[in-house]
Design a protein around this motif. Structure first.
Motif, PDB file in Angstrom:
ATOM      1  N   TRP A 156      66.491  75.941 102.775  1.00 56.51           N
ATOM      2  CA  TRP A 156      66.493  77.350 102.339  1.00 56.51           C
ATOM      3  C   TRP A 156      67.863  77.980 102.570  1.00 56.51           C
ATOM      4  O   TRP A 156      68.380  78.694 101.700  1.00 56.51           O
ATOM      5  CB  TRP A 156      65.419  78.118 103.109  1.00 56.51           C
ATOM      6  CG  TRP A 156      65.440  79.596 102.870  1.00 56.51           C
ATOM      7  CD1 TRP A 156      65.037  80.258 101.745  1.00 56.51           C
ATOM      8  CD2 TRP A 156      65.899  80.605 103.785  1.00 56.51           C
ATOM      9  NE1 TRP A 156      65.209  81.613 101.901  1.00 56.51           N
ATOM     10  CE2 TRP A 156      65.736  81.850 103.143  1.00 56.51           C
ATOM     11  CE3 TRP A 156      66.415  80.562 105.084  1.00 56.51           C
ATOM     12  CZ2 TRP A 156      66.085  83.050 103.758  1.00 56.51           C
ATOM     13  CZ3 TRP A 156      66.758  81.749 105.693  1.00 56.51           C
ATOM     14  CH2 TRP A 156      66.599  82.972 105.035  1.00 56.51           C
ATOM     15  N   LEU A 157      68.492  77.695 103.721  1.00 55.18           N
ATOM     16  CA  LEU A 157      69.830  78.218 103.996  1.00 55.18           C
ATOM     17  C   LEU A 157      70.828  77.734 102.937  1.00 55.18           C
ATOM     18  O   LEU A 157      71.645  78.515 102.436  1.00 55.18           O
ATOM     19  CB  LEU A 157      70.307  77.770 105.379  1.00 55.18           C
ATOM     20  CG  LEU A 157      69.669  78.431 106.600  1.00 55.18           C
ATOM     21  CD1 LEU A 157      70.242  77.818 107.878  1.00 55.18           C
ATOM     22  CD2 LEU A 157      69.906  79.942 106.593  1.00 55.18           C
ATOM     23  N   CYS A 158      70.740  76.452 102.597  1.00 55.44           N
ATOM     24  CA  CYS A 158      71.651  75.895 101.583  1.00 55.44           C
ATOM     25  C   CYS A 158      71.404  76.528 100.222  1.00 55.44           C
ATOM     26  O   CYS A 158      72.350  76.890  99.503  1.00 55.44           O
ATOM     27  CB  CYS A 158      71.467  74.380 101.498  1.00 55.44           C
ATOM     28  SG  CYS A 158      71.964  73.459 102.973  1.00 55.44           S
ATOM     29  N   PHE A 159      70.145  76.678  99.851  1.00 49.45           N
ATOM     30  CA  PHE A 159      69.797  77.216  98.537  1.00 49.45           C
ATOM     31  C   PHE A 159      70.209  78.678  98.394  1.00 49.45           C
ATOM     32  O   PHE A 159      70.573  79.128  97.299  1.00 49.45           O
ATOM     33  CB  PHE A 159      68.300  77.074  98.287  1.00 49.45           C
ATOM     34  CG  PHE A 159      67.864  75.685  97.900  1.00 49.45           C
ATOM     35  CD1 PHE A 159      68.751  74.613  97.947  1.00 49.45           C
ATOM     36  CD2 PHE A 159      66.563  75.428  97.489  1.00 49.45           C
ATOM     37  CE1 PHE A 159      68.352  73.332  97.590  1.00 49.45           C
ATOM     38  CE2 PHE A 159      66.154  74.152  97.125  1.00 49.45           C
ATOM     39  CZ  PHE A 159      67.057  73.101  97.186  1.00 49.45           C
ATOM     40  N   MET A 160      70.166  79.424  99.492  1.00 49.00           N
ATOM     41  CA  MET A 160      70.503  80.844  99.424  1.00 49.00           C
ATOM     42  C   MET A 160      71.960  81.074  99.050  1.00 49.00           C
ATOM     43  O   MET A 160      72.332  82.155  98.574  1.00 49.00           O
ATOM     44  CB  MET A 160      70.198  81.528 100.750  1.00 49.00           C
ATOM     45  CG  MET A 160      68.720  81.817 100.982  1.00 49.00           C
ATOM     46  SD  MET A 160      67.983  82.823  99.665  1.00 49.00           S
ATOM     47  CE  MET A 160      68.895  84.363  99.854  1.00 49.00           C
ATOM     48  N   PHE A 162      73.353  79.859  96.596  1.00 48.01           N
ATOM     49  CA  PHE A 162      73.444  79.821  95.137  1.00 48.01           C
ATOM     50  C   PHE A 162      72.418  80.738  94.473  1.00 48.01           C
ATOM     51  O   PHE A 162      72.122  80.599  93.289  1.00 48.01           O
ATOM     52  CB  PHE A 162      73.266  78.384  94.653  1.00 48.01           C
ATOM     53  CG  PHE A 162      74.275  77.433  95.228  1.00 48.01           C
ATOM     54  CD1 PHE A 162      75.510  77.264  94.627  1.00 48.01           C
ATOM     55  CD2 PHE A 162      73.998  76.747  96.408  1.00 48.01           C
ATOM     56  CE1 PHE A 162      76.453  76.401  95.174  1.00 48.01           C
ATOM     57  CE2 PHE A 162      74.929  75.892  96.969  1.00 48.01           C
ATOM     58  CZ  PHE A 162      76.163  75.709  96.350  1.00 48.01           C
ATOM     59  N   TYR A 163      71.867  81.657  95.253  1.00 41.69           N
ATOM     60  CA  TYR A 163      70.906  82.622  94.725  1.00 41.69           C
ATOM     61  C   TYR A 163      71.661  83.713  93.967  1.00 41.69           C
ATOM     62  O   TYR A 163      72.724  84.159  94.405  1.00 41.69           O
ATOM     63  CB  TYR A 163      70.109  83.239  95.886  1.00 41.69           C
ATOM     64  CG  TYR A 163      69.021  84.181  95.451  1.00 41.69           C
ATOM     65  CD1 TYR A 163      67.765  83.702  95.121  1.00 41.69           C
ATOM     66  CD2 TYR A 163      69.264  85.541  95.343  1.00 41.69           C
ATOM     67  CE1 TYR A 163      66.759  84.561  94.709  1.00 41.69           C
ATOM     68  CE2 TYR A 163      68.269  86.406  94.938  1.00 41.69           C
ATOM     69  CZ  TYR A 163      67.021  85.918  94.616  1.00 41.69           C
ATOM     70  OH  TYR A 163      66.041  86.774  94.203  1.00 41.69           O
ATOM     71  N   PRO A 172      67.504  71.653  91.941  1.00 41.98           N
ATOM     72  CA  PRO A 172      68.584  72.397  92.617  1.00 41.98           C
ATOM     73  C   PRO A 172      69.621  71.521  93.318  1.00 41.98           C
ATOM     74  O   PRO A 172      70.832  71.759  93.172  1.00 41.98           O
ATOM     75  CB  PRO A 172      67.816  73.265  93.624  1.00 41.98           C
ATOM     76  CG  PRO A 172      66.486  73.476  92.994  1.00 41.98           C
ATOM     77  CD  PRO A 172      66.164  72.179  92.301  1.00 41.98           C
ATOM     78  N   TRP A 173      69.171  70.513  94.075  1.00 43.35           N
ATOM     79  CA  TRP A 173      70.143  69.698  94.805  1.00 43.35           C
ATOM     80  C   TRP A 173      71.082  68.947  93.871  1.00 43.35           C
ATOM     81  O   TRP A 173      72.251  68.729  94.199  1.00 43.35           O
ATOM     82  CB  TRP A 173      69.422  68.708  95.729  1.00 43.35           C
ATOM     83  CG  TRP A 173      69.099  69.261  97.077  1.00 43.35           C
ATOM     84  CD1 TRP A 173      67.861  69.391  97.634  1.00 43.35           C
ATOM     85  CD2 TRP A 173      70.023  69.774  98.041  1.00 43.35           C
ATOM     86  NE1 TRP A 173      67.950  69.952  98.885  1.00 43.35           N
ATOM     87  CE2 TRP A 173      69.269  70.198  99.167  1.00 43.35           C
ATOM     88  CE3 TRP A 173      71.406  69.925  98.069  1.00 43.35           C
ATOM     89  CZ2 TRP A 173      69.864  70.755 100.299  1.00 43.35           C
ATOM     90  CZ3 TRP A 173      71.997  70.486  99.196  1.00 43.35           C
ATOM     91  CH2 TRP A 173      71.238  70.887 100.298  1.00 43.35           C
ATOM     92  N   ARG A 179      78.706  70.150  92.552  1.00 40.69           N
ATOM     93  CA  ARG A 179      79.775  71.049  92.975  1.00 40.69           C
ATOM     94  C   ARG A 179      80.377  70.646  94.312  1.00 40.69           C
ATOM     95  O   ARG A 179      81.517  70.988  94.615  1.00 40.69           O
ATOM     96  CB  ARG A 179      79.230  72.482  93.083  1.00 40.69           C
ATOM     97  CG  ARG A 179      78.806  73.093  91.756  1.00 40.69           C
ATOM     98  CD  ARG A 179      77.892  74.295  91.980  1.00 40.69           C
ATOM     99  NE  ARG A 179      77.630  75.052  90.769  1.00 40.69           N
ATOM    100  CZ  ARG A 179      76.805  74.683  89.803  1.00 40.69           C
ATOM    101  NH1 ARG A 179      76.143  73.544  89.919  1.00 40.69           N
ATOM    102  NH2 ARG A 179      76.636  75.426  88.734  1.00 40.69           N
ATOM    103  N   VAL A 180      79.585  69.923  95.113  1.00 38.78           N
ATOM    104  CA  VAL A 180      80.013  69.594  96.477  1.00 38.78           C
ATOM    105  C   VAL A 180      80.806  68.297  96.536  1.00 38.78           C
ATOM    106  O   VAL A 180      81.944  68.257  97.027  1.00 38.78           O
ATOM    107  CB  VAL A 180      78.786  69.501  97.411  1.00 38.78           C
ATOM    108  CG1 VAL A 180      79.191  68.944  98.783  1.00 38.78           C
ATOM    109  CG2 VAL A 180      78.149  70.868  97.581  1.00 38.78           C
ATOM    110  N   SER A 181      80.194  67.188  96.049  1.00 38.21           N
ATOM    111  CA  SER A 181      80.851  65.883  96.176  1.00 38.21           C
ATOM    112  C   SER A 181      80.165  64.846  95.299  1.00 38.21           C
ATOM    113  O   SER A 181      78.939  64.703  95.361  1.00 38.21           O
ATOM    114  CB  SER A 181      80.807  65.434  97.639  1.00 38.21           C
ATOM    115  OG  SER A 181      81.158  64.077  97.769  1.00 38.21           O
TER     116      SER A 181
END
Length: 290
Positions: A156-160, A162-163, A172-173, A179-181
């Motif tokens: 949830w912290l990671c997803f927030m 990109f909210y 989502p992942w 975008r990350v790697s």
């Protein structure tokens, strides 16, 4: 009780939907990422599940352990990468009170999601003999709760970060890791494929165990070869029905299945189940020692 068939029907329908979606998704991942044709990928998945059933319980349990450990290692890596790059944005969105819908909606959706996942408890039941006493059961439950809800909180912290655009992303992942790697995306795809097969194996195994339990009431028993064939047939039928659209039709009632599980599984467990456990405990305590 006499209504046990209602639970079996509910489990088989929900398992059919889950197995179909998981099997098709895993085959699609192989097709998209490795270039393996869908039908070949589906055959590979069917073969893996069938062979694991043939080699028996120890092989399946080893497969599950490797999958779970690998999945969490992968998650720790992508959590660290994502939060190191976008953690500040996540905290900013949370501080700004970025929300959608009411608290009531969130609670209902969360409860319904929990009910969906009750179906995975059924295949686990055949492996609970590994737990020796109440202490083992309590420790196992606490570990499971920590792993599931701890992971959910960090995700949830990671997803927030990109909210609100993340709401429109089907996976989502996949979008985040692009975008990350690139190498993190490859790691994610591999372990998600493994986890899809692992989950499908568990759901199929639940059905196989139920069939075996019913046969035993008639004095019959399946061999490992029988189990392997039945597992392969279940997975094959599920994937085929997914491709012709039957599963999509049934899946429209997916939300209804959650409430069916609430009635035929959750309510009996927390009422009759607890009552019988307390009765058995009372009798055991009151029984004279030999």
């Amino acid at each position: 009780g006499k209504a046990w068939i209602a639970l079996d029907i509910a489990y088989i329908v929900l398992a059919w939907i889950v197995i179909a979606v998981i099997g098709a998704a895993a085959a699609t991942i192989l097709e998209d990422m490795v270039g393996i044709p869908f039908i070949v990928g589906a055959a590979l998945i069917i073969a893996i599940v069938g062979l694991l059933h043939f080699f028996g319980r120890k092989a399946m349990e080893s497969f599950w352990v490797v999958g779970t450990v690998g999945l969490y290692i992968m998650y720790v890596v992508i959590w660290a990468l994502t939060l190191s790059l976008y953690g500040g944005r996540s905290l900013a969105n949370i501080s700004a009170g970025a929300t959608q819908g009411s608290l009531t909606d969130a609670l209902i959706d969360g409860f319904r999601y929990t009910l969906y996942n009750l179906c995975v408890v059924i295949p686990v039941l055949s492996h609970l003999d590994r737990l020796r006493d109440t202490k083992d059961s309590t420790i196992s439950s606490l570990i499971a709760i920590t792993l599931v809800y701890g992971a959910a909180f960090v995700i949830w912290l990671c997803f927030m970060a990109f909210y609100p655009e993340i709401i429109k992303w089907p996976v989502p992942w996949y979008e985040i890791l692009k975008r990350v790697s690139p190498w993190a995306l490859g790691l994610y795809v591999f372990w998600i494929f493994y986890t899809l097969v692992e989950t499908g194996l568990g759901m199929v195994h639940g059905i196989v165990r139920r069939i075996d339990a019913q046969l035993r009431t008639f004095g019959k028993q399946m061999t490992r070869l029988h189990e392997a064939i039945i597992a392969a047939v279940i997975l094959a039928v599920s994937i085929v029905t997914a491709q012709v659209g039957i599963v999509a039709l049934v899946a429209k009632g997916y939300g209804t299945m959650a409430w069916i599980f609430f009635v035929v599984y959750f309510v009996p467990i927390v009422t009759v189940g607890i009552y019988r456990i307390r009765q058995a405990t009372t009798k055991a305590v009151g029984a004279p020692s030999s």
